[in-house]
Design an enzyme around this catalytic site. Structure first.
Site, PDB file in Angstrom:
ATOM      1  N   ALA A  88      13.530  -4.441  -2.914  1.00 54.68           N
ATOM      2  CA  ALA A  88      13.138  -4.788  -1.536  1.00 54.68           C
ATOM      3  C   ALA A  88      12.513  -3.592  -0.827  1.00 54.68           C
ATOM      4  O   ALA A  88      13.060  -2.486  -0.871  1.00 54.68           O
ATOM      5  CB  ALA A  88      14.367  -5.266  -0.758  1.00 54.68           C
ATOM      6  N   GLN A 116       0.959   9.608   0.700  1.00 52.82           N
ATOM      7  CA  GLN A 116      -0.196   8.777   1.064  1.00 52.82           C
ATOM      8  C   GLN A 116      -0.444   8.878   2.561  1.00 52.82           C
ATOM      9  O   GLN A 116       0.482   8.690   3.353  1.00 52.82           O
ATOM     10  CB  GLN A 116       0.073   7.312   0.685  1.00 52.82           C
ATOM     11  N   TYR A 143       6.969   5.816   4.493  1.00 52.17           N
ATOM     12  CA  TYR A 143       7.109   5.153   3.190  1.00 52.17           C
ATOM     13  C   TYR A 143       7.146   6.188   2.062  1.00 52.17           C
ATOM     14  O   TYR A 143       7.970   6.100   1.143  1.00 52.17           O
ATOM     15  CB  TYR A 143       5.929   4.204   3.027  1.00 52.17           C
ATOM     16  N   PRO A 153       5.328   1.841  -9.288  1.00 49.34           N
ATOM     17  CA  PRO A 153       4.088   1.075  -9.379  1.00 49.34           C
ATOM     18  C   PRO A 153       2.989   1.753  -8.569  1.00 49.34           C
ATOM     19  O   PRO A 153       3.252   2.382  -7.544  1.00 49.34           O
ATOM     20  CB  PRO A 153       4.435  -0.277  -8.741  1.00 49.34           C
ATOM     21  N   GLY A 154       1.775   1.599  -9.057  1.00 48.85           N
ATOM     22  CA  GLY A 154       0.620   1.943  -8.228  1.00 48.85           C
ATOM     23  C   GLY A 154       0.297   0.766  -7.329  1.00 48.85           C
ATOM     24  O   GLY A 154       1.200   0.047  -6.886  1.00 48.85           O
ATOM     25  N   ILE A 171      -0.518  -2.744  -6.612  1.00 46.73           N
ATOM     26  CA  ILE A 171      -0.346  -4.015  -7.323  1.00 46.73           C
ATOM     27  C   ILE A 171      -0.830  -5.137  -6.390  1.00 46.73           C
ATOM     28  O   ILE A 171      -0.650  -5.044  -5.170  1.00 46.73           O
ATOM     29  CB  ILE A 171       1.156  -4.224  -7.681  1.00 46.73           C
TER      30      ILE A 171
HETATM   31  N1  CAA Z   1      -6.933   6.384   1.141  1.00 51.27           N
HETATM   32  C1  CAA Z   1      -8.011   7.083   1.585  1.00 51.27           C
HETATM   33  N2  CAA Z   1      -8.440   7.021   2.860  1.00 51.27           N
HETATM   34  C2  CAA Z   1      -7.775   6.229   3.719  1.00 51.27           C
HETATM   35  C3  CAA Z   1      -6.661   5.481   3.326  1.00 51.27           C
HETATM   36  C4  CAA Z   1      -6.265   5.568   1.979  1.00 51.27           C
HETATM   37  N3  CAA Z   1      -5.238   4.873   1.486  1.00 51.27           N
HETATM   38  N4  CAA Z   1      -6.207   4.798   4.391  1.00 51.27           N
HETATM   39  C5  CAA Z   1      -7.003   5.115   5.416  1.00 51.27           C
HETATM   40  N5  CAA Z   1      -7.983   5.956   5.013  1.00 51.27           N
HETATM   41  C6  CAA Z   1      -9.057   6.492   5.822  1.00 51.27           C
HETATM   42  C7  CAA Z   1      -9.928   5.395   6.412  1.00 51.27           C
HETATM   43  O1  CAA Z   1     -10.906   4.948   5.477  1.00 51.27           O
HETATM   44  C8  CAA Z   1     -10.514   6.078   7.615  1.00 51.27           C
HETATM   45  O2  CAA Z   1     -11.576   6.930   7.215  1.00 51.27           O
HETATM   46  P1  CAA Z   1     -12.959   6.945   8.008  1.00 51.27           P
HETATM   47  O3  CAA Z   1     -12.582   7.278   9.417  1.00 51.27           O
HETATM   48  O4  CAA Z   1     -13.757   7.998   7.286  1.00 51.27           O
HETATM   49  O5  CAA Z   1     -13.509   5.560   7.843  1.00 51.27           O
HETATM   50  C9  CAA Z   1      -9.390   6.965   8.090  1.00 51.27           C
HETATM   51  O6  CAA Z   1      -8.497   7.142   6.969  1.00 51.27           O
HETATM   52  C10 CAA Z   1      -8.581   6.344   9.223  1.00 51.27           C
HETATM   53  O7  CAA Z   1      -8.192   5.041   8.812  1.00 51.27           O
HETATM   54  P2  CAA Z   1      -8.340   3.790   9.815  1.00 51.27           P
HETATM   55  O8  CAA Z   1      -9.673   3.775  10.508  1.00 51.27           O
HETATM   56  O9  CAA Z   1      -7.948   2.563   9.023  1.00 51.27           O
HETATM   57  O10 CAA Z   1      -7.209   4.177  10.911  1.00 51.27           O
HETATM   58  P3  CAA Z   1      -6.202   3.221  11.618  1.00 51.27           P
HETATM   59  O11 CAA Z   1      -5.394   4.089  12.541  1.00 51.27           O
HETATM   60  O12 CAA Z   1      -6.877   2.000  12.134  1.00 51.27           O
HETATM   61  O13 CAA Z   1      -5.241   2.694  10.440  1.00 51.27           O
HETATM   62  C11 CAA Z   1      -3.800   2.906   8.559  1.00 51.27           C
HETATM   63  C12 CAA Z   1      -4.535   3.634   9.679  1.00 51.27           C
HETATM   64  C13 CAA Z   1      -2.758   1.933   9.160  1.00 51.27           C
HETATM   65  C14 CAA Z   1      -3.063   3.987   7.757  1.00 51.27           C
HETATM   66  C15 CAA Z   1      -4.788   2.077   7.695  1.00 51.27           C
HETATM   67  O14 CAA Z   1      -5.900   2.872   7.342  1.00 51.27           O
HETATM   68  C16 CAA Z   1      -4.127   1.631   6.395  1.00 51.27           C
HETATM   69  O15 CAA Z   1      -3.392   0.660   6.376  1.00 51.27           O
HETATM   70  N6  CAA Z   1      -4.416   2.369   5.299  1.00 51.27           N
HETATM   71  C17 CAA Z   1      -3.813   2.087   4.005  1.00 51.27           C
HETATM   72  C18 CAA Z   1      -2.619   3.009   3.785  1.00 51.27           C
HETATM   73  C19 CAA Z   1      -2.076   2.715   2.424  1.00 51.27           C
HETATM   74  O16 CAA Z   1      -2.631   3.124   1.403  1.00 51.27           O
HETATM   75  N7  CAA Z   1      -0.940   1.954   2.367  1.00 51.27           N
HETATM   76  C20 CAA Z   1      -0.385   1.512   1.127  1.00 51.27           C
HETATM   77  C21 CAA Z   1       0.177   0.133   1.349  1.00 51.27           C
HETATM   78  S1  CAA Z   1       0.595  -0.673  -0.182  1.00 51.27           S
HETATM   79  C22 CAA Z   1       2.024   0.012  -0.616  1.00 51.27           C
HETATM   80  O17 CAA Z   1       2.637   0.774   0.093  1.00 51.27           O
HETATM   81  C23 CAA Z   1       2.552  -0.387  -1.955  1.00 51.27           C
HETATM   82  C24 CAA Z   1       2.681   0.801  -2.830  1.00 51.27           C
HETATM   83  O18 CAA Z   1       3.793   1.244  -3.073  1.00 51.27           O
HETATM   84  C25 CAA Z   1       1.475   1.392  -3.438  1.00 51.27           C
END
Ligand code: CAA
Length: 241
Positions: free
Chosen positions: A83, A141, A147, A177-178, A180
């Site tokens: 979870a 990340q 997280y 996991p990466g 998924i």
């Molecule tokens: N890798 C590289 N760059 C990233 C990124 C990532 N994972 N996430 C955000 N960025 C970059 C964006 O592309 C953006 O760059 P630019 O300004 O050059 O376009 C910059 O960071 C700011 O991002 P946002 O404009 O999206 O900013 P925001 O404040 O609106 O949102 C955020 C921020 C909520 C972190 C959103 O970007 C987001 O959700 N990012 C993904 C984060 C992520 O990787 N989460 C993993 C979830 S899955 C998981 O957790 C399962 C697991 O175990 C792998």
């Protein structure tokens, strides 16, 4: 006699795939879930796996939920701590609630779930604890200070507990996991996923939940008795430890 397995967050995403794979491998499986009654009922109807509702961030609820599962099925021999939640935000926008919710579920949830089953596993001289951490606990990340901290903590928990369980036939391992293809990953903004994340995965695609489930089935098996305290990564080549 088939062994009994409990999977937290076991009715959706990676957890659902693990529940189904363990059932397919001959285990008696119970799936815990926290919120989505409709999805849980549909999951039980589809798979025949019973679902039990409680919040892993609440120690008393875990103890009561585990007691109910054990009364229905028997002693839990395999625990999959799957979870997890995200509350992604850049750190300057992250609220104390974003921090606390993720730590309480993704890190303290492991204590809350493992502690009530641990004495029974010790007494029976057998146990399997499988913790689902994340690539983001290994590499960190952006947007996930909460997280990444919790998932890195899960790895420390795994390594410490593995040493305590070893003499009692209990193995404790982590899977990282990466990215998924689950609802959690699909909730990432489309542009970020397409332009920032998928290009970083050398195999060029998201993973499948079943690719994680097969690792869990192996770790649960008697064949994996010499593997403990390990972290198994499955991330399409995105990060090597
Ligand atoms: N890798 C590289 N760059 C990233 C990124 C990532 N994972 N996430 C955000 N960025 C970059 C964006 O592309 C953006 O760059 P630019 O300004 O050059 O376009 C910059 O960071 C700011 O991002 P946002 O404009 O999206 O900013 P925001 O404040 O609106 O949102 C955020 C921020 C909520 C972190 C959103 O970007 C987001 O959700 N990012 C993904 C984060 C992520 O990787 N989460 C993993 C979830 S899955 C998981 O957790 C399962 C697991 O175990 C792998």
């Amino acid at each position: 006699m088939s062994r009994i397995a409990l999977v937290t967050g076991g009715s959706r995403g990676i957890g659902a795939a693990i529940s189904v794979a363990l059932k397919g491998a001959g285990y008696k499986v119970a799936a815990n879930y926290a919120g989505n009654d409709e999805k849980a009922q549909a999951f039980t109807a589809e798979t025949g796996i019973p679902t039990y509702k409680w919040d892993v961030s609440d120690y008393a609820a875990c103890a009561a939920g585990i007691a109910k599962v054990e009364a229905d099925l028997g002693p839990i021999e395999i625990l999959v701590n799957n979870a997890g939640i995200t509350r992604d935000a850049m750190f300057h926008k992250m609220t104390p609630e974003n921090w606390k919710d993720v730590i309480d579920t993704n890190l303290s949830g492991l204590f809350n779930m493992t502690h009530p089953v641990w004495t029974g596993m010790r007494d029976r001289n057998f146990g399997r604890v499988i913790n689902i951490s994340s690539i983001n606990g290994q590499k960190g990340q952006m947007g996930q200070a909460n997280y990444s901290a919790a998932k890195a903590g899960d790895l420390g928990f795994t390594k410490a507990l593995a040493q305590e369980g070893a003499a009692k036939g209990i193995t404790v391992n982590a899977i990282c996991p990466g990215y998924i293809g689950t609802e959690m990953v699909r909730a990432i903004p489309e542009k970020v996923l397409a332009e920032r994340i998928i290009p970083q995965i050398p195999v060029g695609r998201l993973g499948e939940p079943e690719e994680i489930a097969r690792i869990a089935v192996f770790l649960a098996s008697d064949d994996a008795g010499f593997i403990t305290g390990s972290t198994i990564s499955a991330n399409g080549g995105q990060f090597f430890v």
